[in-house]
Design an enzyme around this catalytic site. Structure first.
Site, PDB file in Angstrom:
ATOM      1  N   ARG A  41       0.764  -1.045   0.076  1.00  0.00           N
ATOM      2  CA  ARG A  41       0.020   0.039   0.009  1.00  0.00           C
ATOM      3  C   ARG A  41       0.835   1.290   0.182  1.00  0.00           C
ATOM      4  NH1 ARG A  41      -5.060  -2.234   3.846  1.00  0.00           N
ATOM      5  NH2 ARG A  41      -6.078  -2.921   2.312  1.00  0.00           N
ATOM      6  N   LYS A 202     -21.384 -15.592   1.236  1.00  0.00           N
ATOM      7  CA  LYS A 202     -22.785 -15.555   1.712  1.00  0.00           C
ATOM      8  C   LYS A 202     -23.555 -14.820   0.478  1.00  0.00           C
ATOM      9  CE  LYS A 202     -22.663 -14.374   5.815  1.00  0.00           C
ATOM     10  NZ  LYS A 202     -22.489 -13.566   7.112  1.00  0.00           N
ATOM     11  N   GLY A 355     -11.608  -8.317  -1.206  1.00  0.00           N
ATOM     12  CA  GLY A 355     -10.630  -8.694  -0.474  1.00  0.00           C
ATOM     13  C   GLY A 355      -9.990 -10.143  -0.620  1.00  0.00           C
ATOM     14  N   GLY A 378     -14.472  -3.708   1.546  1.00  0.00           N
ATOM     15  CA  GLY A 378     -15.947  -3.033   1.496  1.00  0.00           C
ATOM     16  C   GLY A 378     -16.301  -2.256   0.619  1.00  0.00           C
TER      17      GLY A 378
HETATM   18  P1  ADP Z   1     -14.360 -11.212  -1.304  1.00  0.00           P
HETATM   19  O1  ADP Z   1     -13.709 -10.959   0.188  1.00  0.00           O
HETATM   20  O2  ADP Z   1     -13.813 -11.522  -2.469  1.00  0.00           O
HETATM   21  O3  ADP Z   1     -15.718 -10.244  -1.369  1.00  0.00           O
HETATM   22  P2  ADP Z   1     -16.390 -12.969   0.409  1.00  0.00           P
HETATM   23  O4  ADP Z   1     -15.616 -12.766   1.765  1.00  0.00           O
HETATM   24  O5  ADP Z   1     -17.474 -12.866  -0.138  1.00  0.00           O
HETATM   25  O6  ADP Z   1     -15.222 -12.589  -0.806  1.00  0.00           O
HETATM   26  O7  ADP Z   1     -15.816 -14.822   0.345  1.00  0.00           O
HETATM   27  C1  ADP Z   1     -14.821 -15.543   0.348  1.00  0.00           C
HETATM   28  C2  ADP Z   1     -14.795 -16.596   1.145  1.00  0.00           C
HETATM   29  O8  ADP Z   1     -15.719 -17.512   0.744  1.00  0.00           O
HETATM   30  C3  ADP Z   1     -13.425 -17.538   0.986  1.00  0.00           C
HETATM   31  O9  ADP Z   1     -13.042 -17.588   2.219  1.00  0.00           O
HETATM   32  C4  ADP Z   1     -13.866 -18.839   0.353  1.00  0.00           C
HETATM   33  O10 ADP Z   1     -13.182 -19.760   1.320  1.00  0.00           O
HETATM   34  C5  ADP Z   1     -15.405 -18.867   1.008  1.00  0.00           C
HETATM   35  N1  ADP Z   1     -16.008 -19.769   0.049  1.00  0.00           N
HETATM   36  C6  ADP Z   1     -16.142 -19.918  -1.323  1.00  0.00           C
HETATM   37  N2  ADP Z   1     -16.778 -21.100  -2.008  1.00  0.00           N
HETATM   38  C7  ADP Z   1     -17.327 -21.710  -0.669  1.00  0.00           C
HETATM   39  C8  ADP Z   1     -17.913 -22.764  -0.260  1.00  0.00           C
HETATM   40  N3  ADP Z   1     -18.237 -23.575  -1.316  1.00  0.00           N
HETATM   41  N4  ADP Z   1     -18.225 -23.280   0.798  1.00  0.00           N
HETATM   42  C9  ADP Z   1     -17.694 -22.241   2.002  1.00  0.00           C
HETATM   43  N5  ADP Z   1     -16.960 -21.170   1.842  1.00  0.00           N
HETATM   44  C10 ADP Z   1     -16.785 -20.893   0.630  1.00  0.00           C
HETATM   45 MG    MG Z   2     -14.038 -11.120   2.327  1.00  0.00          MG
END
Ligand code: ADP
Ligand code: MG
Length: 406
Positions: A41, A202, A355, A378
């Site tokens: 960063r 989620k 992230g 976020g």
């Molecule tokens: P980002 O930070 O890119 O927005 P998220 O925080 O929404 O992404 O999600 C990331 C997490 O989702 C990862 O830690 C990953 O392990 C989890 N994940 C992806 N697929 C699955 C799954 N099928 N079951 C449980 N967790 C999952």
């Molecule tokens: Mg995340």
């Protein structure tokens, strides 16, 4: 739609000006030694800083670090950042003993063109996050111009992220400008076909993102933990997979809306499942809509990889948020990796947001082969929801917006 066409430091004269520069120096620190463990960063902020110095400005730099919650926490001091920044710039960087106190005011007043001062962690002062008028004014009074370059904090309405713009001309630095340019173009004028890929754990974290992208994309690919709610909503069996029972209606509504709008929405047809959530679990290939009761889906399967990568190959713009499986476990990282490789191979504009998604692409060594990896977590999600962000809205528009006539 919010306006993303904002003035940058190139659009104003900074010569002889004192610039209050809000950076994102929220770097990871080693808990034992207090050393910076990753200076990405700080390095990323250098082009903006160098431009300002080269054009005769003096810089009063500020940032938050961690969550001191308005208290003075020595372990969250920006002193190590000043030291690293000084090494990288090859010149002295003065460090304030406070945020907007006597020491800062005296140093800021004495600052000459080509010099740089770093204030202490702005969140040491409880007034920062409250965007309290007296604190905001004191911060603004240090400078002639405000430059915002901390995209990761752009969704916050704090003194140093937007409040000071009530008192100073406000423009973006190069990092923020790049985020606005690439993410803004994807939302407002994408090259088509525009493929959006959504994954992660989620649905409930991504409701606004799904809805906004349904309005803009030609193809929506859904994977990751959130896909099982879609599979179940459409009558499938998902075993022990992540599933949000209270979002089944929402998922059905999104499928219906995609159909109405002519957006091609694909959910996984096969999955790599396991008996437990563990890096040592044995992957079992299943039908994504018929996962046995004792198994949970942790990755997309080969048929889904093929369907998703085929869409990526046809795309001119690909925007991806959320890993397609538990990429942290080697055995369940194949889907995320295969799709990331397809993006790397593609000539399309490829954008990674979020992230964990950025961490996945980094882990595969593919970051440099993407058009853009967004630096916000976020903040990027709020941007993709199409929300107006305080740190962006407060900056001056580049073109005068012509009042729209009915
Ligand atoms: P980002 O930070 O890119 O927005 P998220 O925080 O929404 O992404 O999600 C990331 C997490 O989702 C990862 O830690 C990953 O392990 C989890 N994940 C992806 N697929 C699955 C799954 N099928 N079951 C449980 N967790 C999952
Ligand atoms: Mg995340």
């Amino acid at each position: 739609m919010p306006c993303y066409n904002k003035k940058t430091i190139r659009d104003i004269d900074v010569s002889g000006k004192k610039v209050l520069l809000r950076c994102d120096f929220n770097v990871p620190l080693d808990k034992q030694t207090g050393e910076i463990t990753n200076d990405k960063r700080i390095i990323a902020s250098l082009p903006t800083i160098q431009y300002l110095l080269d054009h005769g400005a003096s810089i009063i730099c500020c940032s938050h670090l961690g969550r001191p919650k308005g208290e003075w926490k020595p372990e969250l001091s920006l002193v190590p950042v000043a030291k690293r920044l000084s090494e990288l710039l090859g010149m002295p960087v003065q460090m304030s003993k406070d945020v907007v106190g006597e020491d800062t005011r005296a140093r800021a007043a004495a600052l000459k063109p080509g010099e740089i001062l770093l204030l202490e962690n702005v969140r040491f002062d409880p007034e920062e996050e409250k965007n309290a008028p007296a604190f905001t004014k004191a911060l603004a009074d240090l400078a002639d111009v405000f430059v915002f370059d901390a995209f990761g904090a752009a969704h916050r309405c704090h003194a140093s992220t937007c409040g000071v713009a009530d008192h100073l001309p406000a423009v973006s630095g190069f990092l923020l400008a790049r985020e606005l340019e690439v993410l803004g173009a994807a939302l407002t004028a994408p090259k088509r076909p525009f493929v959006a890929i959504l994954g992660g754990s989620k649905i409930s974290d991504k409701l606004g993102v799904i809805e906004n992208l349904l309005e803009r994309a030609d193809v929506l690919l859904i994977g990751g933990g959130m896909s099982y709610t879609f599979n179940k909503a459409m009558g499938g069996k998902v075993g022990k997979s992540l599933c949000e029972e209270d979002k089944l209606d929402y998922a059905r509504e999104m499928v219906a809306r995609a159909r109405e709008k002519g957006v091609k929405l694909l959910v996984p047809t096969d999955a790599m499942a396991a008996a437990e959530f563990s890096p040592d679990a044995t992957p079992v290939l299943c039908d994504a809509s018929d996962i046995p009761d004792d198994l949970m889906g942790l990755d997309i399967g080969p048929e889904t990889i093929k369907a998703f990568t085929d869409e990526v190959k046809k795309a001119e713009t690909v925007l991806w948020n959320g890993p397609l499986g538990v990429f942290e476990f080697e055995a369940f990282s194949k889907g995320t990796r295969a799709v990331a490789e397809a993006l790397a191979e593609s000539r399309a504009v490829t954008i990674i947001g979020g992230g964990d998604s950025a961490a996945a692409v980094q882990q595969f060594g593919l970051s440099d082969r993407m058009t853009h990896v967004s630096t916000g977590g976020g903040a990027t999600l709020e941007f993709l929801e199409g929300r107006t962000m305080p740190g962006v809205a407060c900056l001056e528009d580049r073109v005068e917006m012509v009042a729209e006539r009915a």
